[in-house]
Design a protein around this motif. Structure first.
Motif, short mmCIF file in Angstrom:
data_model
loop_
_atom_site.label_atom_id
_atom_site.label_comp_id
_atom_site.label_asym_id
_atom_site.label_seq_id
_atom_site.Cartn_x
_atom_site.Cartn_y
_atom_site.Cartn_z
N ALA A 258 -22.43 3.48 85.65
CA ALA A 258 -21.41 4.38 86.19
C ALA A 258 -21.26 5.65 85.36
CB ALA A 258 -20.07 3.65 86.27
N THR B 10 -10.23 5.22 88.60
CA THR B 10 -10.91 4.53 89.69
C THR B 10 -10.87 5.39 90.95
OG1 THR B 10 -8.91 3.45 90.52
CG2 THR B 10 -10.18 2.27 88.80
N PRO B 11 -11.77 5.15 91.91
CA PRO B 11 -11.67 5.83 93.20
C PRO B 11 -10.35 5.53 93.91
CG PRO B 11 -13.85 4.90 92.94
CD PRO B 11 -13.02 4.37 91.81
N SER C 242 -18.66 8.47 84.11
CA SER C 242 -17.22 8.57 83.90
C SER C 242 -16.68 9.81 84.60
CB SER C 242 -16.90 8.65 82.40
OG SER C 242 -17.39 9.88 81.88
N ALA C 243 -15.37 9.82 84.81
CA ALA C 243 -14.74 11.01 85.40
C ALA C 243 -15.00 12.24 84.53
CB ALA C 243 -13.24 10.77 85.57
N PRO D 198 -12.45 13.86 90.58
CA PRO D 198 -13.49 13.03 89.98
C PRO D 198 -12.91 11.73 89.42
CG PRO D 198 -12.99 14.93 88.60
CD PRO D 198 -12.25 15.13 89.87
N CYS D 199 -13.66 10.64 89.58
CA CYS D 199 -13.16 9.33 89.15
C CYS D 199 -14.28 8.52 88.52
CB CYS D 199 -12.55 8.57 90.34
SG CYS D 199 -13.61 8.52 91.80
N SER D 200 -13.90 7.61 87.66
CA SER D 200 -14.86 6.73 87.00
C SER D 200 -15.15 5.52 87.89
CB SER D 200 -14.30 6.24 85.66
OG SER D 200 -14.04 7.33 84.79
N LEU D 201 -16.39 5.01 87.77
CA LEU D 201 -16.77 3.77 88.45
C LEU D 201 -16.96 2.68 87.41
CD1 LEU D 201 -19.39 5.11 91.02
CD2 LEU D 201 -16.95 4.73 91.37
N GLY E 165 -16.99 9.82 93.01
CA GLY E 165 -17.47 8.90 91.97
C GLY E 165 -18.95 8.66 92.14
N THR F 225 -17.81 3.81 95.23
CA THR F 225 -16.67 4.68 95.52
C THR F 225 -16.01 4.27 96.83
OG1 THR F 225 -17.85 6.49 94.43
CG2 THR F 225 -15.97 7.10 95.81
N LEU G 186 -18.37 13.70 85.25
CA LEU G 186 -18.36 14.43 86.52
C LEU G 186 -17.66 15.78 86.37
CD1 LEU G 186 -17.57 11.54 89.05
CD2 LEU G 186 -19.79 12.44 88.35
#
Length: 422
Positions: free
Chosen positions: A359, A383-384, A361-362, A351-354, A328, A409, A365
Motif C-alpha cells: 500500500a 483509510t478510504p 500511504s496518504a 488521499p488515503c492510506s491502504l 488510494g 479503495t 500520494l
C-alpha cells in the motif's frame, strides 16, 4: 484442522513465501494429482483492463440462454466467495472448504501461492457442479498465470497497456507477449485492443491461433441511442447499450459477442439472450454510479489506461460543482500516470492510506499530487472509509464523490457505506 473458510484462507496464505510467483510447473503437477479434466467449453479472459466487464457480460448472456455457468475472478471486495460463482451466485463456504481440503491433500510438499491454491479449488467446485460453461479470468499476465493450465475453447485479451511491469515487462510489446500466452493453436483468440502490440499478433500467428481483432474481424457502430455489432457471423443491430456504464463498454460487449460467435456451435445463444444479458449485467466498482445525492462513483481504476477511461467517463457526466476524489493506491503502481488524466477532473483530492505491505500511504500520494501540480494543502486520511465519511459530510448535494485507485479503495468504501457487492 481447517474447519472454516477463514481458517483455510489463513492456511493457504502461508504455503508459499511469495505472494506472486509466476510459473505453471507447480500448479500443473497438483492439477495432475487431482485428476482434473475438462468436460465443457472453457473461456479464458485476460487483458490489462476490461476483463471483469467482459466476464460479467459473458456470464449474464449465457445464463439468459439457460446455461449453467461457472465464473472465477479476482480479486474480491468483501468476501472470498465472490471469486467463485455458479449461476451468478457466490459459492457457499462449505464447497470451498471441501475443495481446499482436496487441493491441500493432493499437493503434498508442493508449495502453492494463494492464487494457485484458489484456482485449483475453484476448478474442483466447478467440476462437481456439472456446468455447461466455465469462464476463468486471468489473475496477472497470462502465459504464466495459474488459469493457463486449462485449455480454452476461446481465449480473450481485452486490452494491452502498462501495468504489473515488474512481472510482465516495461513495454506494451513485452506485456503483449505475456497476454498472448493464453492463445492456443487452432482455437479462437479474440483481441479487443484497437492497436494490439506486434508481439501479440506475431505470437498468435506463430501458434496458428484463430485470431480475431476488433476493427478487422469484428466491431461495433453507434446508432442513435442504440448500437450495432458486426462480426464473422453477421450483424446484430438495434442493440441497447450495456447496463454497465462508460463509453468503453461497447468495446467490451463486442469482445464478448465475438467470443460467443466463435463458440456458437457449442454454446448457441439467441438475440433475445444477448439483449437481455446486456440489459441485466451488473458489476461492482467499474464506473458504478450509486443512486442518491451527492452522486457517488466507484471505480477500481489503478493503471494509466483505466484512469484515462475514468476521466473520459467523468467528463461525459452532467455538471457537478465539485468533484471529491477518495484516492488510494498501491505503491507499486504508476501513481503519477494515474493522477495525470484525472488532475483536472477532481477538484477536491482526498488521499488515503491502504492496508498491506504494497500500500501507498496518504503522504506518498500527497507527494505525487503535489509533484503533479495539485494545489495544497492536501488532507491525509488513514483509510478510504475515513476519506469517504469526510466527503459525505462536506459535499453539497449536487457534488460528485469518486472513489478510485484500487480494489482495496472501493472495498473499504463499500464497507463504510454498508453496501454489498452487486
Amino acid at each position: 484442522m481447517h474447519r472454516t473458510l477463514d481458517d483455510w484462507l489463513a492456511h493457504i496464505e502461508r504455503q508459499h513465501g511469495q505472494t506472486i510467483a509466476l510459473g505453471l510447473d507447480r500448479v500443473r503437477s497438483v492439477k495432475a494429482a487431482l485428476g482434473q479434466s475438462q468436460s465443457c467449453p472453457v473461456i479464458l479472459v485476460g487483458g490489462t483492463n476490461g476483463k471483469g466487464s467482459t466476464c460479467a457480460m459473458l456470464e449474464r448472456i449465457l445464463l439468459c440462454a439457460g446455461y449453467r455457468v461457472g465464473l472465477y475472478t479476482s480479486p474480491h471486495f468483501l468476501r472470498y466467495n465472490e471469486r467463485v460463482r455458479i449461476d451468478a451466485r457466490p459459492v457457499a463456504d462449505a464447497p470451498l472448504c471441501e475443495a481446499f481440503a482436496r487441493v491441500d491433500a493432493a499437493r503434498g510438499d508442493t508449495p502453492l501461492t494463494y492464487f494457485e491454491f484458489g484456482t485449483l479449488a475453484a476448478w474442483e467446485v466447478f467440476a462437481a457442479a456439472r456446468l455447461d460453461a466455465v469462464i476463468l479470468e486471468v489473475g496477472l499476465g497470462g502465459r504464466l498465470d495459474a488459469v493457463n493450465i486449462y485449455e480454452p475453447d476461446c481465449a480473450i485479451v481485452t486490452t494491452v497497456d502498462l501495468d504489473h511491469m515488474v512481472y510482465l515487462g516495461d513495454t506494451r510489446e513485452a506485456i503483449g507477449f505475456e497476454k498472448a500466452g493464453i492463445f492456443r493453436p487452432g482455437r479462437a483468440a479474440v483481441c479487443g485492443d484497437p492497436e494490439p502490440p506486434r508481439s501479440l499478433l506475431e505470437h498468435g500467428a506463430a501458434l496458428g491461433a484463430d485470431l480475431q481483432l476488433i476493427g478487422r474481424d469484428f466491431g461495433y457502430r453507434r446508432q442513435e441511442q442504440q448500437w450495432q455489432y458486426w462480426g464473422r457471423a453477421g450483424k446484430r443491430s438495434g442493440l441497447a447499450h450495456p447496463a454497465l456504464r462508460g463509453a468503453n463498454q461497447l468495446g467490451n460487449a463486442s469482445v464478448a459477442l465475438a467470443c460467443l460467435d466463435a463458440l456458437r456451435e457449442a454454446l448457441p445463444v439467441a438475440m433475445q439472450d444477448i439483449r437481455r444479458g446486456l440489459a441485466e449485467v451488473e458489476l461492482t466498482g467499474r464506473f458504478q454510479v450509486l443512486p442518491g445525492r451527492p452522486t457517488i462513483v466507484l471505480d477500481v481504476a489503478h493503471n494509466p489506461q483505466a484512469a484515462r477511461v475514468l476521466a473520459g467517463n467523468l467528463g461525459d457526466m452532467a455538471f457537478h460543482p465539485e468533484t471529491w476524489g477518495v484516492f488510494g493506491m498501491l505503491h507499486d503502481k504508476d501513481i503519477a500516470a494515474v493522477i495525470e488524466p484525472l488532475r483536472n477532473r477532481i477538484t477536491r483530492w482526498l488521499p488515503c492510506s491502504l492496508e498491506g505491505p504494497r500500500a501507498a500511504s496518504a503522504e506518498e500520494l500527497i507527494q505525487a499530487l503535489t509533484a503533479a501540480g495539485v494545489a495544497g494543502p492536501l488532507p491525509a486520511f488513514p483509510t478510504p472509509g475515513a476519506a469517504m465519511s469526510h466527503a459525505l459530510e462536506q459535499a453539497g448535494e449536487n457534488d460528485r464523490i469518486v472513489a478510485f485507485g484500487s480494489f482495496l479503495t472501493v472495498a473499504d468504501v463499500l464497507r463504510t457505506l454498508k453496501r454489498d457487492v452487486l
